[in-house]
Design a protein around this motif. Structure first.
Motif, PDB file in Angstrom:
ATOM      1  N   GLY A 155      -5.218  -0.942   6.531  1.00 50.93           N
ATOM      2  CA  GLY A 155      -3.742  -0.898   6.691  1.00 50.93           C
ATOM      3  C   GLY A 155      -3.595   0.073   7.912  1.00 50.93           C
ATOM      4  O   GLY A 155      -2.441  -0.065   8.491  1.00 50.93           O
ATOM      5  N   THR A 156      -4.437   1.267   8.235  1.00 54.03           N
ATOM      6  CA  THR A 156      -3.878   1.974   9.377  1.00 54.03           C
ATOM      7  C   THR A 156      -3.928   1.090  10.633  1.00 54.03           C
ATOM      8  O   THR A 156      -2.924   1.425  11.394  1.00 54.03           O
ATOM      9  N   HIS A 209       4.301   6.076   5.768  1.00 53.28           N
ATOM     10  CA  HIS A 209       2.994   6.462   5.673  1.00 53.28           C
ATOM     11  C   HIS A 209       2.549   7.087   7.026  1.00 53.28           C
ATOM     12  O   HIS A 209       3.206   6.622   8.245  1.00 53.28           O
ATOM     13  N   ASN A 212       4.152   5.078  -0.785  1.00 56.48           N
ATOM     14  CA  ASN A 212       2.681   5.459  -1.542  1.00 56.48           C
ATOM     15  C   ASN A 212       2.875   6.851  -2.196  1.00 56.48           C
ATOM     16  O   ASN A 212       1.887   7.196  -3.100  1.00 56.48           O
ATOM     17  N   ASP A 245       5.262  -2.201   5.907  1.00 54.27           N
ATOM     18  CA  ASP A 245       4.047  -1.786   5.629  1.00 54.27           C
ATOM     19  C   ASP A 245       4.055  -2.042   4.132  1.00 54.27           C
ATOM     20  O   ASP A 245       4.617  -1.483   3.197  1.00 54.27           O
ATOM     21  N   GLN A 275       0.915  -0.652  -0.101  1.00 58.25           N
ATOM     22  CA  GLN A 275       1.220  -0.232  -1.483  1.00 58.25           C
ATOM     23  C   GLN A 275       1.702  -1.233  -2.430  1.00 58.25           C
ATOM     24  O   GLN A 275       1.585  -1.299  -3.654  1.00 58.25           O
ATOM     25  N   SER A 319      -3.774  -3.843   3.050  1.00 56.44           N
ATOM     26  CA  SER A 319      -4.882  -3.293   2.902  1.00 56.44           C
ATOM     27  C   SER A 319      -5.640  -3.582   1.535  1.00 56.44           C
ATOM     28  O   SER A 319      -5.058  -3.470   0.619  1.00 56.44           O
ATOM     29  N   HIS A 328      -8.183  -2.223  -0.276  1.00 54.33           N
ATOM     30  CA  HIS A 328      -8.856  -1.616  -0.901  1.00 54.33           C
ATOM     31  C   HIS A 328      -7.685  -0.951  -2.053  1.00 54.33           C
ATOM     32  O   HIS A 328      -8.017  -0.257  -3.060  1.00 54.33           O
ATOM     33  N   LYS A 329      -6.490  -1.334  -1.835  1.00 53.17           N
ATOM     34  CA  LYS A 329      -5.366  -0.828  -2.952  1.00 53.17           C
ATOM     35  C   LYS A 329      -5.493  -1.855  -3.911  1.00 53.17           C
ATOM     36  O   LYS A 329      -4.740  -1.541  -4.877  1.00 53.17           O
TER      37      LYS A 329
END
Ligand code: PLP
Length: 377
Positions: A71-72, A98, A149, A174, A177, A197, A199-200
């Motif tokens: 995500g970053t 974020h 988030n 974004d 989340q 992302s 891993h969320k």
């Protein structure tokens, strides 16, 4: 001792079904998708399939999906890539974004771009008239997250997109989340850029994606080889993107069922805290919030003192971005919501698909006891 994980907004475990799909790409199908031989062709087929899946779930074309390291990176690319390719030297950014987005905005400010921060109301919702007044003729980009988030507030993304487009600016959201919990159709949302992302949503860490609407002027963030249609150098994380696509597919297919369960457990927790812990303040929007999010501030029990006690008592929660990095600074999200500094360090409890009612009740008693201990100190 019982231990309850209530930090699903920080990360989730990899779903065993996702891991199963990924494993062959660490072993027999280890090829580099840029290789022209059979081994490489198997890898490229897997990456193509993953791209098709992610695109279809977003209502996009495969050619509009670019895989990233998370995500970053997707956030930084969206912000810097769009700004660098545009003529205008002004960007509008939500005040509760974020740090990946805020950090990119600060870098752009350092390069001479003007940055305006769009305010939110006391529940963390975008103040649309204020946002509208910030968008100018030279605004290159408006960035506003789909859901926060820290406090979980869901944003009126389609309306923000409309405001941006009326003035000829691009719109980036974004959705890190929101992904998995909310329907995300890029056309309905009016997004030109959207970040994800894995891993969320029960996928692996270190892999994400950026949707870039076809025809959007965009500069590169990472130069190198010709990967990702020449727009993002670096060998694609094949097991990662396979896992991301499968995790996203499962999250969307099981969305209703998961959301119903997660919000029921979360509501049990919220009701319990409000009943048993006097002086607890629920943060965020009462209805328009992510199903797993419960954000509380406890008068006389600041997050940095409460979190270690909760950890010892078997409840793993977090404070959102600032405190989790060891700093005791107030949260920029709560400050933007107009909280006084004394009420701007709260605790984020985030429930997941495997959280149970027993977990919620256990956490209520632990919070009640830990807050009481801090208050009698
Ligand atoms: N954007 C939001 C809203 C997030 O919550 C996060 C992670 O916490 C990120 C971006 C960064 O994602 P990643 O951890 O994949 O770099």
């Amino acid at each position: 001792m019982r231990s309850v994980y209530l930090d699903h907004a920080a990360t989730t475990l990899v779903d065993p079904r996702v891991l199963k799909k990924m494993l062959p790409y660490f072993s027999e199908n280890f090829g580099n998708p840029d290789s022209l031989h059979a081994c490489g062709r198997r890898a490229v087929a897997a990456v193509d399939d993953a791209r098709d899946v992610v695109a279809a779930l977003l209502g996009a074309s495969a050619s509009e999906i670019y895989f990233t390291s998370g995500g970053t990176e997707a956030d930084n690319w969206a912000m810097r890539g769009a700004a660098h390719a545009a003529d205008g030297k002004h960007i509008v950014v939500g005040a509760t974004e974020h740090h990946a987005v805020l950090g990119a905005a600060e870098m752009l400010a350092g390069e001479g771009y003007a940055v305006s921060y769009a305010p939110v109301d006391a529940q963390g919702k975008a103040d649309l008239p204020a946002l509208s007044s910030l968008v100018r003729g030279d605004t290159a980009l408006v960035a506003f997250m789909a859901a926060n988030n820290e406090v979980g507030t869901v944003q009126p993304v389609a309306q923000v997109a409309e405001i941006a487009h009326e003035r000829g600016a691009l719109f980036f959201t974004d959705a890190v989340q929101a992904a998995g919990c909310m329907e995300l159709n890029v056309r309905k949302l009016g997004a030109d850029l959207l970040s994800l992302s894995a891993h969320k949503f029960y996928g692996p860490k270190g892999v994400g994606a950026l949707y870039i609407r076809g025809g959007t002027p965009m500069a590169k963030l990472i130069s190198g080889g010709q990967q990702e249609r020449g727009m993002r150098g670096g060998t694609v994380n094949v097991p990662g993107v396979v896992g991301m696509a499968e995790a996203f597919r499962l999250a969307c297919a099981e969305r209703e069922e998961r959301n119903a369960h997660i919000s029921r457990v979360r509501d049990l927790f919220v009701e319990g805290i409000l009943r048993e812990v006097p002086g607890s303040v629920l943060g965020g929007h009462p209805e328009d919030r992510l199903p797993g999010n419960a954000h509380f501030t406890f008068e006389g029990a600041p997050a940095e003192a409460l979190l270690p006690l909760l950890d010892l008592a078997g409840v793993q929660a977090s404070a959102g971005a600032a405190c989790s990095s060891g700093s005791h600074e107030p949260s920029h999200v709560l400050l933007a919501m107009g909280r006084p500094r004394s009420l701007s360090r709260g605790v984020r409890f985030t429930f997941g698909k495997d959280s149970s009612e027993e977990d919620a009740l256990f956490a209520v008693s632990a919070v009640r006891d830990c807050v009481a201990r801090l208050r009698t100190k």
